[in-house]
Design an enzyme around this catalytic site. Structure first.
Site, PDB file in Angstrom:
ATOM      1  N   LYS A 270       0.653  -1.213   0.212  1.00  0.00           N
ATOM      2  CA  LYS A 270      -0.536   0.418   0.124  1.00  0.00           C
ATOM      3  C   LYS A 270       0.952   1.339   0.066  1.00  0.00           C
ATOM      4  CE  LYS A 270      -2.941   2.397   3.333  1.00  0.00           C
ATOM      5  NZ  LYS A 270      -3.948   2.819   4.768  1.00  0.00           N
ATOM      6  N   ASP A 275      -2.377  10.599   3.564  1.00  0.00           N
ATOM      7  CA  ASP A 275      -3.655   9.926   3.818  1.00  0.00           C
ATOM      8  C   ASP A 275      -4.751  10.741   4.438  1.00  0.00           C
ATOM      9  OD1 ASP A 275      -5.620   8.609   3.800  1.00  0.00           O
ATOM     10  OD2 ASP A 275      -5.900   6.712   5.155  1.00  0.00           O
ATOM     11  N   LYS A 282      -9.695  13.135   8.264  1.00  0.00           N
ATOM     12  CA  LYS A 282      -9.324  12.951   9.247  1.00  0.00           C
ATOM     13  C   LYS A 282      -9.634  13.809  10.030  1.00  0.00           C
ATOM     14  CE  LYS A 282      -6.675   9.263   7.852  1.00  0.00           C
ATOM     15  NZ  LYS A 282      -7.322   8.213   8.976  1.00  0.00           N
ATOM     16  N   ASP A 293       1.911   6.798   5.887  1.00  0.00           N
ATOM     17  CA  ASP A 293       0.585   6.003   4.831  1.00  0.00           C
ATOM     18  C   ASP A 293       1.380   4.974   3.783  1.00  0.00           C
ATOM     19  OD1 ASP A 293      -1.921   4.098   5.288  1.00  0.00           O
ATOM     20  OD2 ASP A 293      -2.762   5.819   4.369  1.00  0.00           O
ATOM     21  N   ASP A 352     -11.969   7.620   3.456  1.00  0.00           N
ATOM     22  CA  ASP A 352     -10.332   7.289   4.078  1.00  0.00           C
ATOM     23  C   ASP A 352     -10.625   5.821   4.025  1.00  0.00           C
ATOM     24  OD1 ASP A 352      -8.810   7.807   5.768  1.00  0.00           O
ATOM     25  OD2 ASP A 352      -9.723   7.971   8.090  1.00  0.00           O
ATOM     26  N   ARG A 356      -7.904  -0.715   1.023  1.00  0.00           N
ATOM     27  CA  ARG A 356      -8.244  -1.415   0.681  1.00  0.00           C
ATOM     28  C   ARG A 356      -8.455  -0.929  -1.197  1.00  0.00           C
ATOM     29  NH1 ARG A 356     -12.653  -1.662   5.374  1.00  0.00           N
ATOM     30  NH2 ARG A 356     -10.877  -0.557   6.170  1.00  0.00           N
TER      31      ARG A 356
HETATM   32  N1  BES Z   1      -3.989   4.882   7.041  1.00  0.00           N
HETATM   33  C1  BES Z   1      -5.771   4.560   7.379  1.00  0.00           C
HETATM   34  C2  BES Z   1      -4.826   3.208   8.911  1.00  0.00           C
HETATM   35  C3  BES Z   1      -4.701   4.137   9.957  1.00  0.00           C
HETATM   36  C4  BES Z   1      -4.427   5.437  10.666  1.00  0.00           C
HETATM   37  C5  BES Z   1      -3.204   3.609   9.999  1.00  0.00           C
HETATM   38  C6  BES Z   1      -3.886   5.631  11.886  1.00  0.00           C
HETATM   39  C7  BES Z   1      -2.128   4.196  11.184  1.00  0.00           C
HETATM   40  C8  BES Z   1      -2.711   5.277  11.733  1.00  0.00           C
HETATM   41  C9  BES Z   1      -6.824   3.612   6.640  1.00  0.00           C
HETATM   42  O1  BES Z   1      -6.153   4.431   5.509  1.00  0.00           O
HETATM   43  C10 BES Z   1      -7.572   4.245   7.641  1.00  0.00           C
HETATM   44  O2  BES Z   1      -8.419   5.205   6.852  1.00  0.00           O
HETATM   45  N2  BES Z   1      -8.435   3.734   7.760  1.00  0.00           N
HETATM   46  C11 BES Z   1      -9.392   3.803   8.427  1.00  0.00           C
HETATM   47  C12 BES Z   1     -10.383   2.726   8.226  1.00  0.00           C
HETATM   48  C13 BES Z   1     -11.850   2.563   8.189  1.00  0.00           C
HETATM   49  C14 BES Z   1     -12.671   3.868   7.733  1.00  0.00           C
HETATM   50  C15 BES Z   1     -12.939   2.032   7.750  1.00  0.00           C
HETATM   51  C16 BES Z   1      -9.797   3.588  10.182  1.00  0.00           C
HETATM   52  O3  BES Z   1      -8.456   2.470  10.583  1.00  0.00           O
HETATM   53  O4  BES Z   1     -10.285   4.384  10.692  1.00  0.00           O
HETATM   54 ZN    ZN Z   2      -4.612   4.755   4.691  1.00  0.00          ZN
HETATM   55 MN    MN Z   3      -8.030   6.782   5.285  1.00  0.00          MN
END
Ligand code: BES
Ligand code: ZN
Ligand code: MN
Length: 497
Positions: A270, A275, A282, A293, A352, A356
């Protein structure tokens, strides 16, 4: 820093600095048992036994004494306590190496003999000690100061000229070479992670791919631009970069080290170079850390560099799915539906959950290599940090045996991963009213439902997913990329040969 292996006896006299372990016996005593310690004690006119007798040196973990030597032999001799042999595990051994180095790094001299590999440990064999010494040393010397204008002042910065000889027989030479390749690759991974998002863009990652190709005749790199991805039907991947001025890239690095017909092992990373969350933006706190990210991509690129440097006898393909996730009037919106390269449709319920969306098309693309195995690596879910914290990566797989082999590689490499379940019962959380699946699965089991999403695109091969959201970087005062999970990936590939 250059590393070599030598038998311990010959090193005492030629080294500028000497690092010696002192084990604490089970009964609490600190006998000078090793020949090296005896010899050093003679060179220092009994100063080591005197320090033990006076209580300055106890053999306790990390308790050390630096002796300066005006006579013949090394200029400085550092004796450091290792604690008892039953307590010295990999993590503590790494701390010991770093602590010892911190004591002499301002002035180590050109040649350091490190005899910590002779430390008594029930848990660590000589290969593990060689590996941990190299990786911990390289980590201790790591600096990321290219954006500091006064970066020339740190005396511990000047380690390029230092060579370090480890006490071990030549039978561990292969391990040494693997460890050096792994440690160097971790540095690359750390650099890519730490670079700011305005420098490390999808295009910058593509250039890393081209650099690897230029470094070896066994490597070819192909970068798919947005127009080509459009033709292939990668609308899910492309949806993520729609709000960004930076063009998305699919970077394919192909290493041919095995038989021409041998099925390759594929790594997918990835590579979200920033992000923001997109329209599902966010919160502001610590948002800068979302430059990390792309650490899945950085691990995969690092692993490829190690494979090249080790001249691994296998075929390996790395696929990096790279985009910047930004909000704008051209960005994708919650509720938008895209058709993936596989033909399945996805409703983007949260912009966000973008990792995936880029990975699913890269995983479909992987099919064309007829892969023996596929491992994807991603900073995919915040939920992973809740589940496993910052010490252990999550592994999820469509094959329990393969998951076990990934965990074994992690153990061997001191880069641990732990399997989470991925049963059918979780799949329902991805149901969408309007498309084949939604891109989020609700609040519960976020790491598992993210993997379930990916599993819809990996049915034709043996696959494991690594969520490194908690392990790829450290926050706070020591903010920085860790270089994980390069050691696990490299060991996984080594184990395939
Ligand atoms: N890159 C983030 C995951 C992440 C967040 C990694 C904080 C490390 C620290 C990912 O793209 C994301 O935002 N995931 C969301 C998914 C949710 C919207 C289902 C998350 O984990 O909040
Ligand atoms: Zn992400
Ligand atoms: Mn994200």
């Amino acid at each position: 820093m250059e590393f070599s292996l030598q038998q311990d006896a010959s090193q005492l006299d030629t080294a500028a600095s000497l690092i010696l372990p002192l084990t604490l016996a089970q009964d609490g005593s600190t006998p000078i048992t090793s020949d090296a310690l005896k010899r050093a004690d003679v060179l220092l006119n009994g100063a080591i036994s005197h320090a033990i007798a006076s209580g300055d040196l106890s053999g306790k973990f990390k308790v050390s004494q630096l002796f300066l030597n005006a006579g013949s032999g090394p200029d400085r001799i550092l004796v450091i306590g290792t604690g008892t042999a039953d307590k010295l595990n990999g993590r503590k051994y790494g701390q010991l190496v770093q602590s010892a180095w911190a004591k002499i790094s301002t002035n180590p001299g050109a040649h350091v003999a490190n005899l910590l590999t002779t430390a008594d440990s029930q848990a660590l064999d000589i290969s593990s000690k060689v590996r941990l010494t190299v990786e911990s040393m390289v980590q201790a010397c790591y600096r990321f100061d290219q954006f500091k204008t006064d970066n020339k002042d740190d005396p511990t910065n000047n380690t390029q000229a230092t060579t370090m000889a480890l006490a071990a027989g030549t039978e561990t030479q292969t391990q040494l070479e693997q460890s050096v390749a792994t440690a160097t690759a971790m540095d690359l991974c750390r650099d890519l992670g730490n670079l700011p998002g305005n420098v490390c863009t999808p295009n910058f990652l593509a250039e890393q791919g081209h650099k690897l190709a230029a470094s070896s005749s066994k490597v070819t790199t192909q970068v798919l631009e947005e127009a080509e991805m459009e033709t292939l039907g990668m609308h899910s991947l492309l949806s993520v970069g729609k709000g960004s001025a930076e063009p998305s890239k699919l970077i394919v690095i192909n290493y041919q080290g095995g038989e021409e017909s041998a099925r390759p092992h594929v790594l997918v990373g990835k590579g979200i170079t920033f992000d923001s969350g997109g329209i599902s933006i966010k919160p502001g706190a610590a948002m800068d850390e979302m430059k990390y990210d792309m650490c899945g991509a950085a691990s995969v690129i690092g692993a490829m560099q190690a494979v090249i440097n080790m001249d691994l006898k296998a075929n390996v393909v790395a696929i990096v799915a790279s985009a910047e996730n930004m909000p704008s009037s051209t960005a994708s919106k919650p509720g938008d539906i895209y058709t993936t390269m596989s033909g399945k449709t996805v409703e983007v319920l949260n912009t966000d959950a973008e990792g995936r969306l880029v990975l699913c098309d890269a995983l479909t693309y992987a099919e064309r290599f007829n892969p023996k195995t596929v491992v994807d690596v991603a900073t995919l879910t915040g939920a992973c940090i809740i589940a496993l914290g910052h010490h252990t990566s999550a592994v999820l797989s469509n094959d329990d045996q393969f998951a076990a082999s990934i965990m074994t590689a992690g153990k061997q490499a001191f880069d641990q991963a732990w399997q989470l379940p991925m049963g059918d019962e979780y799949q329902e959380q991805l149901d969408s009213n309007f498309a084949d699946l939604g891109n989020i699965g609700g609040r519960s089991a976020g790491t598992i439902t993210a993997a379930c999403f990916l599993s819809r695109f990996t049915q034709s091969y043996t696959w494991a997913h690594l969520d490194i959201a908690g392990t790829a970087w450290t926050s706070g005062a020591k903010k920085g990329s860790t270089g994980r999970c390069v050691p696990l990936l490299v060991q996984h590939l080594v184990n395939q040969v």
